[in-house]
Write an enzyme that holds these catalytic residues in place. Structure first.
Site, mmCIF file in Angstrom:
data_model
loop_
_atom_site.group_PDB
_atom_site.id
_atom_site.type_symbol
_atom_site.label_atom_id
_atom_site.label_comp_id
_atom_site.label_asym_id
_atom_site.label_seq_id
_atom_site.Cartn_x
_atom_site.Cartn_y
_atom_site.Cartn_z
ATOM 1 N N ASN A 118 39.337 13.736 57.209
ATOM 2 C CA ASN A 118 38.352 13.708 56.123
ATOM 3 C C ASN A 118 37.169 14.626 56.437
ATOM 4 O O ASN A 118 36.540 15.170 55.524
ATOM 5 C CB ASN A 118 37.855 12.272 55.909
ATOM 6 C CG ASN A 118 38.967 11.339 55.455
ATOM 7 O OD1 ASN A 118 40.038 11.776 55.029
ATOM 8 N ND2 ASN A 118 38.722 10.037 55.533
ATOM 9 N N ASN B 114 43.002 18.398 53.452
ATOM 10 C CA ASN B 114 43.362 17.081 53.989
ATOM 11 C C ASN B 114 43.261 16.017 52.915
ATOM 12 O O ASN B 114 42.206 15.905 52.247
ATOM 13 C CB ASN B 114 42.406 16.707 55.133
ATOM 14 C CG ASN B 114 42.694 15.327 55.712
ATOM 15 O OD1 ASN B 114 43.695 15.127 56.394
ATOM 16 N ND2 ASN B 114 41.835 14.359 55.405
ATOM 17 N N GLU B 115 44.317 15.250 52.711
ATOM 18 C CA GLU B 115 44.323 14.042 51.863
ATOM 19 C C GLU B 115 43.548 14.222 50.560
ATOM 20 O O GLU B 115 42.714 13.367 50.206
ATOM 21 C CB GLU B 115 43.772 12.843 52.645
ATOM 22 C CG GLU B 115 44.669 12.420 53.791
ATOM 23 C CD GLU B 115 44.260 11.107 54.458
ATOM 24 O OE1 GLU B 115 43.206 10.544 54.111
ATOM 25 O OE2 GLU B 115 45.017 10.646 55.331
ATOM 26 N N GLU C 223 49.584 12.862 60.484
ATOM 27 C CA GLU C 223 48.772 11.710 60.922
ATOM 28 C C GLU C 223 49.678 10.494 60.914
ATOM 29 O O GLU C 223 50.187 10.108 59.853
ATOM 30 C CB GLU C 223 47.574 11.455 59.993
ATOM 31 C CG GLU C 223 46.450 12.440 60.177
ATOM 32 C CD GLU C 223 45.194 12.074 59.378
ATOM 33 O OE1 GLU C 223 44.894 10.873 59.222
ATOM 34 O OE2 GLU C 223 44.531 13.009 58.907
HETATM 35 O O1 AHR Z 1 42.475 9.608 61.357
HETATM 36 C C1 AHR Z 1 41.416 8.993 60.663
HETATM 37 C C2 AHR Z 1 41.366 9.377 59.196
HETATM 38 O O2 AHR Z 1 42.476 8.847 58.542
HETATM 39 C C3 AHR Z 1 41.432 10.853 58.866
HETATM 40 O O3 AHR Z 1 40.178 11.460 58.877
HETATM 41 C C4 AHR Z 1 41.983 10.859 57.478
HETATM 42 O O4 AHR Z 1 42.708 12.032 57.200
HETATM 43 C C5 AHR Z 1 42.842 9.613 57.426
HETATM 44 O O5 AHR Z 1 42.622 8.882 56.270
#
Ligand code: AHR
Length: 497
Positions: free
Chosen positions: A72, A172-173, A291
């Site tokens: 994030n 990311n996400e 992840e």
């Molecule tokens: O790894 C912790 C967090 O989890 C990361 O920042 C994010 O990409 C995910 O939601």
């Protein structure tokens, strides 16, 4: 007592063991960077301020690739803040985790750290608050040899040779409403496609990862993957998956978490192949499970409204023996999908839900989950074998009926490594492995993580309570390996042949 069966036959293979499956993740989050891998002034710090105790543990863990700088965090990050003379770098607010970011550690420090650690860097670009231009500028700074504004700036900053970073995440996400710069699938798909095309003009050798869903429970899961791939299929190499699992008072269901990871992978493979069929493409998109881990999210207090802090203690979970078994099972699942999952990053490396914990000015130690990762990375080499386990089913509230046994094997020049998990929380499981196709194999060693208390943990003052111990109950007899796998256990059995 029930018996599970597998056959080890080198004729039946899945794919080579891709070393990029043994990845990890360093985010500017909590104490992963600051007082995790980087702590100038620590008694074990080297001339760069890198903690050598953490470097040694990173090498022992067998990490091969490390994703950076988020997470994030990357969705609000200005990469330029982290290059050049440290004294000139600005201090900023990090909106994702409500942190004060001093930028004492940035791209140059990260690349230096990867070289000292002996790992491959994997970078993420900010597609939350930023876009095509900043991604191209970063790539030019990192990978262009010289003679242009950004590459000459890198040289001026002391790095004459390009960094040569191959793996890049396109944000990311961005499906998550919590993400700074959250987007719809169409918005993100178009932006990612145009960014990928432009990045390939800067450096045609990059490998690009498109953001899939933040987890398979997202309401947009499936549709998101299909839409973003329709936009960007030709411009990218991978689609990402993220998943975290927790016990939530249900040990039996938790021990079967890899069943969900398995379904998640198969759903994303099907979706990617559906888009390929629709677009009439023969080139396959691979999966970057960049992840994955266990994470007691129930213990995580939302940061909304918290004061901004420098390197706060965030999600420093202390992991149990059961969590180590589940992590071992995730690695088995990733290996079983080695034909399509070709990058994977356990999140994160230090302090943040991590295999390595540290104290500022103090020691570093191995959490329980360190051990299955380190042993799998060291011994799962060569080619993944298709072992097709059959085992008695186990009833779980979370996933229904699941196989009691999870297993995979790898074959290298010197022998075979068998990895096996007994998901049953209460009973041992007898395993019979047919070895006849291996010639005359001999047992080399066998180790297991199996505690009578599955909630036993390692801590600062007791860092070796949970460690792999010899698996006592096994023998090779007439072409069959017989092993008794303890309840809630992960095992590694090494055969020479
Ligand atoms: O790894 C912790 C967090 O989890 C990361 O920042 C994010 O990409 C995910 O939601």
């Amino acid at each position: 007592m029930t018996t599970a069966r597998i056959t080890l036959d080198p004729a039946f293979t899945i794919a080579p063991v891709n070393r990029r499956l043994f990845g990890s993740f360093v985010e500017h989050m909590g104490r992963c960077v600051y007082t995790g891998i980087f702590e100038p002034g620590h008694p074990a710090a080297d001339e760069h301020g890198f903690r050598t105790d953490v470097l040694e543990l990173t090498r022992e863990l067998g990490v091969e690739v490390v994703r950076y700088p988020g997470g994030n965090f990357v969705s609000g990050y200005r990469w330029e803040d982290g290059v050049g003379p440290v004294a000139d770098r600005p201090t900023r607010l990090d909106l994702a985790w409500r942190q004060i970011e001093t930028n004492r550690f940035g791209l140059h420090e990260f690349i230096t750290w990867t070289r000292v650690a002996g790992v491959e860097p994997m970078m993420a670009v900010n597609l939350g608050t930023r876009g095509i231009q900043e991604a191209c500028d970063l790539l030019e700074y990192a990978n262009h040899p010289g003679g242009t504004y950004w590459s000459d700036l890198r040289i001026k900053h002391g790095a004459a040779e390009p960094y040569g970073i191959r793996l890049w995440c396109l944000g990311n996400e961005l499906d998550g409403p919590w993400q700074v710069g959250h987007k719809t699938a169409d918005e993100y798909g178009r932006l990612a496609n145009e960014t990928a095309k432009a990045m390939r003009l800067v450096d045609p050798d990059v490998e690009l990862v498109l953001c899939g869903s933040s987890n398979s429970g997202m309401p947009t899961f499936g549709a998101w993957e299909a839409t973003v791939l329709e936009h960007a299929y030709d411009a990218v190499d991978y689609i990402s998956l993220h998943a975290y699992y927790e016990e939530k008072g249900d040990l039996a269901g938790f021990l079967a978490s890899a069943v969900d990871m398995d379904r998640f992978i198969e759903a994303v493979v099907s979706t990617a192949d559906h888009v390929a069929a629709k677009l009439r493409r023969r080139r396959k998109i691979n999966l970057s499970f960049d992840e994955w881990n266990v994470w007691n999210q129930a213990d995580f207090t939302d940061r909304a409204g918290s004061p901004y802090e420098e390197a706060p203690r965030l999600i420093e979970d202390t992991f149990t023996a059961a969590e180590a078994v589940v992590v071992g099972d995730f690695l088995i699942t990733l290996l079983r999908h080695a034909d399509r999952v070709t990058v994977a990053c356990q999140a994160q490396l230090a302090n943040i839900i991590a295999p390595i914990r540290t104290e500022p000015g103090g020691p570093a130690w191995r959490q329980t989950i360190f051990h299955p990762f380190a042993l799998t990375s060291r011994h799962a080499r060569g080619t993944v074998l298709r072992v097709e386990p059959t085992s008695p089913p186990l009833d779980t509230d979370r996933y229904g009926e699941v196989p009691r046994l999870s297993a995979v094997a790898t074959r290298d020049d010197d022998g075979v490594t068998l990895l096996a998990v007994n998901r049953d929380p209460g009973e041992p499981l007898d395993l019979a492995a047919d070895l006849r196709a291996l010639g005359r194999p001999a047992l080399d060693f066998a180790l297991a993580i199996a505690e009578d208390d599955p909630h036993r943990v390692n801590e600062r003052d007791a860092p070796a309570r949970v460690v792999p111990r010899p698996l006592a109950d096994l023998r090779v007899d007439g072409g069959t390996l017989h092993a008794r796998l303890p309840a809630a256990s992960w095992s590694l059995i090494r055969l020479t042949c």
